[in-house]
Write a protein that holds these residues in place. Sequence first.
Motif, PDB file in Angstrom:
ATOM      1  N   HIS A  88     -39.710 -53.026 -17.031  1.00  0.00           N
ATOM      2  CA  HIS A  88     -39.337 -51.856 -18.155  1.00  0.00           C
ATOM      3  C   HIS A  88     -40.476 -51.038 -17.940  1.00  0.00           C
ATOM      4  N   GLY A  89     -40.434 -50.088 -17.046  1.00  0.00           N
ATOM      5  CA  GLY A  89     -40.991 -48.559 -17.228  1.00  0.00           C
ATOM      6  C   GLY A  89     -41.376 -47.146 -17.611  1.00  0.00           C
ATOM      7  N   ASP A  90     -41.582 -46.342 -17.448  1.00  0.00           N
ATOM      8  CA  ASP A  90     -41.547 -45.365 -18.349  1.00  0.00           C
ATOM      9  C   ASP A  90     -41.309 -44.153 -17.332  1.00  0.00           C
ATOM     10  N   TYR A  91     -40.876 -42.376 -17.784  1.00  0.00           N
ATOM     11  CA  TYR A  91     -40.285 -41.906 -17.070  1.00  0.00           C
ATOM     12  C   TYR A  91     -41.212 -40.682 -16.297  1.00  0.00           C
ATOM     13  N   ASP A  92     -42.519 -40.536 -16.825  1.00  0.00           N
ATOM     14  CA  ASP A  92     -43.367 -39.970 -16.502  1.00  0.00           C
ATOM     15  C   ASP A  92     -44.094 -41.037 -15.299  1.00  0.00           C
ATOM     16  N   SER A  98     -46.055 -47.386 -12.113  1.00  0.00           N
ATOM     17  CA  SER A  98     -46.767 -48.736 -12.841  1.00  0.00           C
ATOM     18  C   SER A  98     -45.390 -49.912 -12.569  1.00  0.00           C
ATOM     19  N   ALA A  99     -44.077 -48.987 -12.393  1.00  0.00           N
ATOM     20  CA  ALA A  99     -42.607 -50.004 -11.832  1.00  0.00           C
ATOM     21  C   ALA A  99     -42.994 -49.911 -10.802  1.00  0.00           C
ATOM     22  N   PRO A 118     -37.335 -45.219 -18.592  1.00  0.00           N
ATOM     23  CA  PRO A 118     -36.337 -44.949 -19.590  1.00  0.00           C
ATOM     24  C   PRO A 118     -35.315 -43.863 -18.688  1.00  0.00           C
ATOM     25  N   HIS A 119     -34.427 -43.295 -19.478  1.00  0.00           N
ATOM     26  CA  HIS A 119     -33.934 -41.618 -19.490  1.00  0.00           C
ATOM     27  C   HIS A 119     -34.255 -40.929 -20.604  1.00  0.00           C
ATOM     28  N   ARG A 120     -35.490 -39.752 -20.182  1.00  0.00           N
ATOM     29  CA  ARG A 120     -35.606 -39.234 -21.424  1.00  0.00           C
ATOM     30  C   ARG A 120     -34.665 -38.604 -22.661  1.00  0.00           C
ATOM     31  N   MET A 121     -33.735 -38.389 -21.970  1.00  0.00           N
ATOM     32  CA  MET A 121     -32.372 -37.847 -22.893  1.00  0.00           C
ATOM     33  C   MET A 121     -31.899 -38.790 -23.962  1.00  0.00           C
ATOM     34  N   LYS A 122     -31.815 -40.120 -23.565  1.00  0.00           N
ATOM     35  CA  LYS A 122     -30.752 -40.839 -23.804  1.00  0.00           C
ATOM     36  C   LYS A 122     -31.319 -41.797 -24.385  1.00  0.00           C
ATOM     37  N   ASP A 302     -34.167 -34.572 -15.798  1.00  0.00           N
ATOM     38  CA  ASP A 302     -33.257 -35.412 -15.566  1.00  0.00           C
ATOM     39  C   ASP A 302     -33.178 -36.398 -15.290  1.00  0.00           C
ATOM     40  N   ASP A 303     -33.648 -37.538 -14.923  1.00  0.00           N
ATOM     41  CA  ASP A 303     -33.452 -38.981 -14.717  1.00  0.00           C
ATOM     42  C   ASP A 303     -34.880 -39.133 -13.601  1.00  0.00           C
ATOM     43  N   ALA A 304     -35.736 -40.394 -14.611  1.00  0.00           N
ATOM     44  CA  ALA A 304     -36.763 -40.389 -13.778  1.00  0.00           C
ATOM     45  C   ALA A 304     -36.649 -41.737 -12.472  1.00  0.00           C
ATOM     46  N   ALA A 305     -35.075 -42.296 -12.885  1.00  0.00           N
ATOM     47  CA  ALA A 305     -34.619 -43.581 -11.920  1.00  0.00           C
ATOM     48  C   ALA A 305     -34.633 -43.010 -10.559  1.00  0.00           C
TER      49      ALA A 305
END
Length: 433
Positions: A88-92, A98-99, A118-122, A302-305
């Motif tokens: 589990h990473g982060d969105y920046d 890191s992920a 994670p998705h910032r908004m969701k 948008d989506d960090a993915a």
Amino acid sequence: MTTLLETPRWIVGPRDRVAEAALQNALGLPSLVTAVLAQRGLTDPEAAHHFLNPSLDDLHDPSSLPDYAAARDAIFAAKERGDLIFIHGDYDVDGVTSAAILFRFLSRIGCKVHVHVPHRMKEGYGIHLRAVEEAKAMGAKLFLTCDCGISAVDQVKAAREAGMVVVVTDHHTVGHELPDAHAIVNPHREDSIYPFAELSGAGVAFKLCAGLTRDLGHPVGAYYRGFLDLAALGTIADVMPLTGENRIIARFGLEQLAVTKKIGIQSLMRAAQVTLRPGQPLRSSDVGWRLGPRLNAAGRIDDAALALKLLLSAEMEEADAIADEIEAVNVARKAEQTRVMEEAAARAESDGAHRRNVLIVAGEGWHSGIVGIVAGRLAEKYRRPTFVLTVNPETGMAKGSARSIPNFNLADAIRAFPHLMDGGGHAMAAGCA
């Protein structure tokens, strides 16, 4: 149109002639260079030498990281049993790199892994309970965090109750309560003996995997060549101080970025129009002003993915398409940033908030992924700690980001008023609600 509060003031401290002379005698440097080094606090000749001549040999022993052995044993046990490791990473940029480091490395040594950002908004910042539920549903036995988790007390408890071993790797400052994880690898822990506390999240992941490489009997030099590019991206983009180990990671990571074999980074550099100079490393400005903002844009609006998928891509056609998509997202990010910046600056000056010791400005309809950038610009413009918040008109709740100036610790300030706000982060950058 807003104007600067006042003309910038330059304050030049008194010169330390004794320290300058000692540096000149020991290192044979010009007086102007020794004056700058002394002003930066580098008065010890040995420290100054290491600052000017970074070496991979000066990287610290990863096993001195807090809970390194416990984290290593949990990862190796999962590898041996064939258990699924949920990363589990982060969105920046720091969280995404890191992920990518953990996913690439653990896959390479034969681990079964799944990665999530994670998705910032969701989902918002940090670990959402939905991610824990997803890991449980997938049958994961090891929940491994990067660039997050140090404040995820409830989420770690839920993961453990779901039967998972939890290893937290993070670099954010530590709050009043640590999560009950099997291992917490964070150099900011009070009981840490690690010599350098200012690693980025990518830096912590990079050092953890360096230790695993060594303990597996694999050549650490080859590991460095394969992962310094990602570690440098995260370190520089997260605006970590480029001293100590960060300086080493940045110095050699910029070299590796110039010759990277990672298809996604190559596509990103083309989209960002980064000029590669034969035999020369990238510049930190290439990361800070070109590559980093584009990777960040995906997670901001948008989506960090999308950014993670780019960093993991092995196909040029796919990577080019993702890089183009991220470029379009970045254009939209710039437009939204300009709008919010103009509104926030005008609002601050209209009510005199820009003259208070701490600048706080809030508004409805400001994208939560943009307020951090705006806070940084306002803090630089008005030279004071700045909070920029976006308000939910239905609930009246405000959440946002803060940026600071030297000698005002945002993380400590936020924790000092738990009845007013929740949040955390670093001395110079934080999030709150």
